[in-house]
Design an enzyme around this catalytic site. Structure first.
Site, mmCIF file in Angstrom:
data_model
loop_
_atom_site.group_PDB
_atom_site.id
_atom_site.type_symbol
_atom_site.label_atom_id
_atom_site.label_comp_id
_atom_site.label_asym_id
_atom_site.label_seq_id
_atom_site.Cartn_x
_atom_site.Cartn_y
_atom_site.Cartn_z
ATOM 1 N N ASN A 157 89.189 -74.344 35.744
ATOM 2 C CA ASN A 157 89.467 -74.353 34.545
ATOM 3 C C ASN A 157 89.166 -75.654 33.572
ATOM 4 O O ASN A 157 89.742 -76.382 33.863
ATOM 5 C CB ASN A 157 90.978 -74.021 34.711
ATOM 6 N N CYS A 179 87.247 -66.615 39.450
ATOM 7 C CA CYS A 179 88.376 -66.424 39.492
ATOM 8 C C CYS A 179 88.859 -65.277 40.513
ATOM 9 O O CYS A 179 88.467 -64.044 39.679
ATOM 10 C CB CYS A 179 88.692 -66.178 37.886
ATOM 11 N N HIS A 180 89.832 -65.592 41.097
ATOM 12 C CA HIS A 180 90.775 -64.400 42.079
ATOM 13 C C HIS A 180 92.024 -63.666 41.007
ATOM 14 O O HIS A 180 92.069 -62.378 42.133
ATOM 15 C CB HIS A 180 91.460 -65.009 42.933
ATOM 16 N N HIS A 216 90.634 -64.565 33.057
ATOM 17 C CA HIS A 216 92.666 -64.532 32.228
ATOM 18 C C HIS A 216 92.646 -63.426 30.833
ATOM 19 O O HIS A 216 93.682 -63.565 31.516
ATOM 20 C CB HIS A 216 92.689 -66.174 32.353
#
Length: 465
Positions: A157, A179-180, A216
């Site tokens: 990130n 990304c999880h 995000h």
């Protein structure tokens, strides 16, 4: 690399940030559990001792219960050595130390600005990007020079800006960011179906979703389980729990009050009731993309929304625990536990090698998969992984109500990437000033920016600060 009886052998995976005491161990575990792959993982880190420690841990896996020796771990002295003739490059780096991150996260608090993560958006996201992106640029050049056909998997990130920099530095690169956060939302939706319809034991990948947005600040515009449209079920759930917060997941003892990585989903549910789309990230991340007074006005507001501010002191204490765990693993005091990480990196590698097909969410440049966001900007959507190919799936438009917030963030991210690649510290101030969380006046914003730059200048030398 070669193929033999449905297996890919003699792979070379370059792991940049190979001294990691988290992501690296997850990758080691997933590789050890995958009999169709074998080869060498070449670990490179600016802290060579940390990489050497992981070399020992990785090569000890064969001694663990159910151990496997399908991969050999070696330490590289240079980035060029690590990437030379690599088939895959994994990037998982920390730009600076937790002392620099403490500036990112906590310096703005003196001005009444609070951040729940501070690594993607907010003033901390901008300063972290300035440290990180020159490192990412250097990695892109190493790929160009040493393994131009390799696939690059980024976990670092700020995800969006890292992937954007990879493509700007080396336009022919084959890279994507993982990304999880969407996975966690799928698990949350499985709990919703259990609570509302009594359907139990749903695996997260049985929840089929259309992913659209930026990392995000990702959204689902479709979500189904078999023949069930989840949206009306989710609306009923949100109307029931948006004020109290969702019940804890089964077996989870921690709460948002005791663990800064846990929330009760109040922000996720509030955003759904506002916009009619499912916010597909954790509350800690979502809050930082929204206007600063919504969820992060002050610590009391944060508590009202049932999530936490992740202090860097917590991260430092956690690092002490992981350093001790590293020692125990190296010296054989603690067995290496080979359990699936829940990440999809190894499945992605297998699919690219033609050993399976996969559709999952990734971060890649916008080739038109999100028509109402700028072409070239990095977006998060599903992509189809097949032999030597990762093709983004058409996701459609970002819902109109969300678009205004997202467009502002995309513009800031694009400007920050340009500023970092030009080493222009003043240009980056524009992104800092325009961030949703910077709710202070120009003069105070200028003072804060200068303080944060000076507080992290050890890792900003290329900007002549």
């Amino acid at each position: 690399m070669n193929y033999n009886n449905g297996k890919a052998e003699n792979l070379k995976i370059a792991y940049i940030g190979g001294g990691s005491r988290g992501w690296a161990w997850k990758l080691m575990s997933d590789l050890a559990l995958e009999p169709a792959l074998s080869g060498t993982v070449c670990l490179y880190d600016i802290d060579p001792e940390a990489a050497k420690h992981n070399e020992i841990i990785g090569n000890n896996i064969k001694n663990a219960e159910g151990g496997a020796d399908n991969f050999r771990y070696v330490t590289a002295a240079t980035l060029a050595e690590a990437t030379k003739d690599a088939d895959f490059v994994v990037i998982s780096i920390l730009p600076g130390t937790f002392d620099e991150m403490a500036v990112d996260v906590h310096a703005p608090e003196k001005y009444g600005i609070y951040q729940s993560v501070g690594d993607t958006a907010g003033p901390g996201g901008t300063i972290r990007a300035l440290r990180c992106l020159p490192m990412i640029e250097e990695i892109a050049y190493a790929v160009r020079d040493n393994c131009p056909d390799a696939w690059v998997i980024n976990y670092t990130n700020p995800m969006t800006m890292c992937v954007r920099t990879l493509y700007k530095a080396f336009p022919q690169i084959k890279a994507f960011g993982c990304c999880h956060e969407v996975f966690g939302t799928q698990e949350f939706l499985a709990r919703v179906l259990d609570a509302e319809l009594g359907i139990k034991d749903i695996k997260r990948n049985e929840i089929k979703v259309n992913v659209v947005g930026i990392n995000h600040f990702t959204w689902l515009t479709e979500a189904t389980y078999r023949d069930i449209d989840i949206f009306p079920v989710y609306r009923k759930y949100c109307e029931k729990y948006h004020e109290s917060g969702a019940p804890a997941a089964p077996g989870v003892k921690d709460t948002w009050e005791t663990n800064p990585f846990i929330s009760s989903g109040k922000i996720k549910m509030d955003l759904f009731l506002r916009y009619g789309a499912i916010a597909a990230a954790g509350d800690r991340h979502l809050a930082e993309f929204c206007p600063g007074k919504w969820y992060l006005k002050d610590p009391e507001t944060v508590k009202e929304w049932h999530f936490g501010l992740t202090s860097v002191s917590w991260r430092k204490e956690d690092l002490k625990n992981r350093l001790e765990q590293s020692r125990q693993l190296r010296e054989g005091e603690k067995p290496f536990e080979m359990t699936p990480s829940g990440e999809e990196g190894v499945h992605q590698i297998k699919a690219i090698l033609g050993l399976e097909d996969l559709v999952t969410n990734v971060n890649m440049p916008n080739y038109g998969q999100v028509p109402n966001l700028p072409l070239g900007a990095v977006v998060e959507t599903n992509a189809r992984f097949t032999s030597n190919s990762v093709r983004p799936v058409f996701a459609g438009n970002v819902p109109q109500g969300i678009l205004g917030i997202m467009e502002a963030t995309v513009s800031n991210q694009e400007n920050t990437v340009e500023a970092a690649m030009e080493r222009d510290i003043e240009k980056a101030f524009i992104s800092f000033l325009n961030d949703q969380l910077v709710t202070i006046g120009f003069d105070d914003a200028r003072k804060l920016y200068d303080e944060m730059v000076q507080g992290t200048k050890a890792y900003l030398k290329e900007y002549n600060v």
